[in-house]
Design a protein around this motif. Structure first.
Motif, short mmCIF file in Angstrom:
data_model
loop_
_atom_site.label_atom_id
_atom_site.label_comp_id
_atom_site.label_asym_id
_atom_site.label_seq_id
_atom_site.Cartn_x
_atom_site.Cartn_y
_atom_site.Cartn_z
N SER A 115 -17.66 11.01 -3.46
CA SER A 115 -16.84 9.80 -4.41
C SER A 115 -15.82 10.25 -4.03
O SER A 115 -14.27 9.26 -3.88
CB SER A 115 -17.47 9.19 -5.62
N VAL A 116 -15.26 11.17 -4.04
CA VAL A 116 -13.48 11.84 -3.70
C VAL A 116 -13.00 11.20 -2.89
O VAL A 116 -11.72 10.52 -2.54
CB VAL A 116 -13.57 13.52 -4.75
N ALA A 117 -14.05 11.88 -1.61
CA ALA A 117 -13.61 11.20 -0.13
C ALA A 117 -12.66 10.17 -0.19
O ALA A 117 -11.78 9.26 0.51
CB ALA A 117 -14.00 11.62 0.92
N THR A 118 -13.52 8.97 -0.71
CA THR A 118 -13.56 7.58 -0.75
C THR A 118 -12.58 6.90 -1.17
O THR A 118 -11.66 6.60 -1.37
CB THR A 118 -15.38 6.92 -1.16
N ILE A 119 -12.34 7.75 -2.82
CA ILE A 119 -11.22 6.83 -3.52
C ILE A 119 -10.06 7.85 -3.35
O ILE A 119 -9.01 6.74 -3.46
CB ILE A 119 -11.83 7.82 -5.26
N LEU A 120 -10.09 8.75 -2.44
CA LEU A 120 -8.74 8.78 -1.37
C LEU A 120 -7.76 8.20 -0.66
O LEU A 120 -7.02 8.34 -0.26
CB LEU A 120 -8.97 10.09 -1.44
N LEU A 121 -8.79 7.60 0.03
CA LEU A 121 -8.59 6.15 1.10
C LEU A 121 -8.77 5.56 0.82
O LEU A 121 -7.39 4.69 1.39
CB LEU A 121 -10.07 6.64 2.45
N VAL A 122 -9.12 4.81 -0.12
CA VAL A 122 -8.63 4.01 -0.94
C VAL A 122 -6.95 4.35 -1.10
O VAL A 122 -6.45 3.01 -1.45
CB VAL A 122 -9.91 3.23 -2.19
N MET A 123 -7.18 4.44 -2.51
CA MET A 123 -5.27 5.47 -2.68
C MET A 123 -4.37 5.01 -1.84
O MET A 123 -3.56 4.49 -2.26
CB MET A 123 -5.61 6.76 -3.55
N SER A 124 -5.11 5.75 -0.76
CA SER A 124 -4.02 5.70 0.58
C SER A 124 -3.71 4.24 1.29
O SER A 124 -2.69 4.17 1.29
CB SER A 124 -4.12 6.65 1.70
N LEU A 125 -4.87 3.60 1.35
CA LEU A 125 -4.44 2.66 2.10
C LEU A 125 -3.51 1.19 0.66
O LEU A 125 -3.04 0.16 1.09
CB LEU A 125 -6.23 1.79 2.05
N ALA A 126 -4.01 1.23 -0.62
CA ALA A 126 -3.59 0.60 -1.56
C ALA A 126 -1.86 0.91 -1.51
O ALA A 126 -1.09 0.11 -1.88
CB ALA A 126 -4.17 0.89 -3.22
N GLY A 127 -1.74 2.43 -1.59
CA GLY A 127 -0.56 2.94 -1.14
C GLY A 127 0.66 2.44 -0.20
O GLY A 127 1.74 1.99 -0.38
N ALA A 128 -0.12 1.75 1.11
CA ALA A 128 0.67 1.18 2.27
C ALA A 128 0.25 0.04 1.83
O ALA A 128 0.93 -1.00 3.32
CB ALA A 128 -0.50 1.84 3.71
N GLN A 129 -0.25 -0.88 0.99
CA GLN A 129 0.14 -2.38 0.52
C GLN A 129 -0.96 -3.05 1.91
O GLN A 129 -1.11 -3.38 2.47
CB GLN A 129 1.43 -1.91 0.81
N MET A 130 -2.19 -2.28 2.45
CA MET A 130 -3.22 -2.48 3.05
C MET A 130 -4.15 -3.38 2.20
O MET A 130 -5.19 -4.23 2.57
CB MET A 130 -3.50 -1.55 3.43
N LEU A 131 -4.51 -3.27 0.84
CA LEU A 131 -5.61 -3.72 -0.06
C LEU A 131 -4.88 -4.24 -1.08
O LEU A 131 -3.89 -3.96 -1.69
CB LEU A 131 -6.33 -2.63 -0.45
N THR A 132 -5.92 -5.09 -1.29
CA THR A 132 -4.64 -6.31 -2.78
C THR A 132 -5.25 -5.61 -3.79
O THR A 132 -6.19 -4.94 -3.72
CB THR A 132 -5.58 -7.35 -2.82
N PRO A 133 -4.57 -5.37 -4.42
CA PRO A 133 -5.60 -4.83 -6.46
C PRO A 133 -6.78 -5.15 -6.87
O PRO A 133 -8.03 -4.09 -7.01
CB PRO A 133 -4.82 -5.39 -7.45
N THR A 134 -7.20 -6.28 -6.18
CA THR A 134 -8.63 -6.81 -6.07
C THR A 134 -9.66 -5.80 -5.96
O THR A 134 -11.05 -5.15 -6.31
CB THR A 134 -8.58 -8.34 -6.70
N ALA A 135 -9.20 -5.67 -4.90
CA ALA A 135 -9.67 -4.95 -2.78
C ALA A 135 -10.07 -3.67 -3.75
O ALA A 135 -11.20 -3.02 -3.54
CB ALA A 135 -9.53 -4.87 -1.58
N VAL A 136 -8.47 -3.02 -4.33
CA VAL A 136 -8.86 -1.71 -4.36
C VAL A 136 -9.99 -1.16 -5.41
O VAL A 136 -10.72 -0.82 -5.50
CB VAL A 136 -7.06 -1.46 -4.40
N MET A 137 -9.61 -2.08 -6.96
CA MET A 137 -11.07 -1.90 -7.87
C MET A 137 -12.21 -2.33 -6.97
O MET A 137 -13.23 -1.56 -7.76
CB MET A 137 -10.47 -3.12 -8.70
#
Length: 548
Positions: A191-213
């Motif tokens: 899960s750590v790898a997935t969370i870090l990937l989501v975190m990176s995509l969120a930082g690049a504004q590639m995901l909406t806040p709802t999608a991030v959560m």
């Protein structure tokens, strides 16, 4: 940069991240594996202590799956109750959030220091634990480097509207985003790898806040799947804990999924950084589940036990009792498990030798059949020990562990061969004596009885050598092997003397004594083999019996 180039770079960064996590995990297991299992075992007394133990062990291992496997083995073995084991999993789930919290801050300059220090410790450390800790430092450095590469790879994605559209379509629906993250986490076992990937995509504004959560929820759900699949082959006792963990994750996801919009708005006011949104929600979700479920755990445990009752226990003596598959990745613990099972093998062989000693004094056909069936038990235990030792991960094994594995395997092989001699040779001779109504003179019976007595004593000596490395016991084993050789020569001389005398009476009895002496000498040779590694290491064993 083309889309294909970006995807390949992204896959490489994720692979580096997974390898870093693996290095940290294996390094910690090498250095502290048995101690961590002890800490977890001590913690499984009350719910509060179990929660703290699960949190601490998982924060160190960076793997809730590893913690789940340990806790499952405790619960399935009846060493702890199910409720504290469930509390361990609540703590383990919170423990996975700690590393993501640390990595969410800008610590990019730390990874060169960790890599240099880790390589230096790994290459120059004299103690195995120093090298293992160097491995841990290298793994942490690779994780930070991978995160840096993820960020650097994802930043240009803003200039690729096509990829952004695909990502938006995949994560546009919260449920789809949740399922996508769950599949990724299940495939990556992290899960750590997935969370870090989501975190990176969120930082690049590639995901909406709802999608991030939603993807954070999916990562938490996916991390509960692998322990459940791993426990599927161990019966109801091994399914309860992972099933309970998956159930509370599912319930948490079902309750929060409809509320992601308001929650995203509320968390955005607390910290507008999209990167922090991912890790804060990850931590908050697991803390919320821990707070909700920690009190009703005894009720949940009783419900799981009612839904998954224990199957009727069939006492199969050939079934291994100590070979826990959850310990395969911890060589020190797995070798201790194998040693306990090999001790069971010695108990079976000792019972066979005592029975053999008895049947040469009596004419009990049923006892002969019982001893032959015992060899099936010995063969079954040996096969399971052999498979278990072969499955132990060599990646987490140091030189001492490798030597111990070789010794255990050789000892188990010798026990199995000794059992075959009892079953195929000694019992054949005993059955022949009974069938032909052969009456041995008192001298012959006393000699066979004494040889059996010595052999049982030497089996106990061999166990002492295996367990303690006692040099005196090892030397005595080798000396006794020579005495058995002399007994065989004496029996051979008697047979030759009877044959030369031309008298038929006594020849068959002398032949039987010779055959028994030869078979017992072969068993003695298998037992004496336990002494060879110790005597070779101390320089007390000649490489050859040939005169130089």
């Amino acid at each position: 940069m083309s889309t294909s180039h970006v995807l390949v770079s992204l896959a490489g960064a994720i692979a580096l991240l997974l390898w870093g996590i693996h290095m940290v995990h294996s390094g910690v297991l090498r250095a502290f594996g048995a101690n961590l299992r002890h800490v977890l075992g001590v913690g499984l007394k009350t719910r509060a202590r179990a929660f703290a133990a699960g949190l601490g062990v998982t924060a160190i291992l960076q793997s809730s799956t590893a913690t789940a496997m340990m806790a499952t083995s405790f619960a399935a073995g009846g060493m702890v109750e199910l409720a504290p084991a469930l509390a361990v999993m609540l703590g383990a789930n919170v423990g996975t959030t700690l590393i993501t919290q640390v990595l969410s801050f800008d610590i990019a300059m730390v990874f060169p220091v960790l890599l240099v220090a880790g390589v230096f410790a790994f290459r120059n450390g004299r103690l195995s634990r120093t090298r293992d800790l160097g491995r841990v430092a290298i793994g942490l450095g690779l994780m930070l480097l991978a995160l840096h590469l993820l960020v650097a790879t994802i930043e240009p994605l803003e200039q690729l509207p096509g990829l952004r559209a695909v990502l938006a379509a995949l994560t546009g629906e919260p449920l789809i985003a949740l399922l996508l993250a769950a599949v990724l986490t299940w495939a990556a076992h992290s899960s750590v790898a997935t969370i870090l990937l989501v975190m990176s995509l969120a930082g690049a504004q590639m995901l909406t806040p709802t999608a991030v959560m939603a993807m954070v929820l999916g990562a938490n759900l996916g991390s509960a799947i692998n322990p459940l699949l791993a426990g599927g082959h161990g019966g109801a006792a091994r399914l309860r804990l992972p099933l309970g963990n998956l159930a509370n994750r599912l319930l948490g996801c079902a309750l929060l999924l409809p509320l992601l919009g308001p929650l995203a708005e509320w968390l955005g006011r607390i910290d507008p950084d999209p990167t922090r949104l991912a890790v804060n929600f990850h931590t908050g979700f697991n803390l919320l589940l821990a707070a909700v479920f920690i009190l009703p755990l005894p009720w949940i445990a009783r419900l799981l036990q009612r839904l998954l009752p224990d199957a009727p226990v069939v006492d199969d003596p050939a079934r291994a009792r100590h070979l826990d598959p959850a310990d395969i990745d911890t060589p020190a613990v797995a070798l201790a498990n194998a040693t306990r099972e090999i001790l069971r093998m010695t108990e079976v062989l000792e019972t066979m030798l005592r029975g053999s000693r008895e049947v040469f004094r009596t004419a009990d056909r049923r006892r002969v059949a019982e001893i032959r069936r015992m060899d099936d038990t010995l063969d079954g235990l040996y096969a399971q020990v052999h498979r278990y030792l072969a499955a132990i991960g060599h990646d987490g094994m140091d030189e001492e562990d490798g030597r111990r594995l070789t010794e255990l395997l050789a000892f188990a092989v010798n026990l199995e061969h000794a059992g075959d001699i009892v079953e195929k040779n000694l019992m054949e001779l005993a059955a022949k004596r009974i069938k032909q109504h052969m009456v041995l003179p008192g001298e012959a019976t006393a000699e066979i009885d004494e040889m059996h007595r010595r052999l049982i004593e030497h089996l106990q000596l061999a166990v002492t050598v295996l367990m303690t490395g006692d040099g005196d016991a090892a030397r005595r084993l080798v000396v006794e092997k020579d005495r058995f050789r002399n007994l065989e020569r004496a029996a051979s001389g008697r047979l030759i003397g009877r044959a030369r005398s031309g008298r038929a009476e006594g020849v068959e009895e002398a032949g039987l004594r010779l055959d028994v002496a030869r078979d017992l000498k072969r068993i003695e040779a298998h037992l004496a083999a336990a002494a060879y590694p110790l005597l070779e290491a101390s320089g007390e064993l000649r490489p050859s019996r040939l005169a130089t």
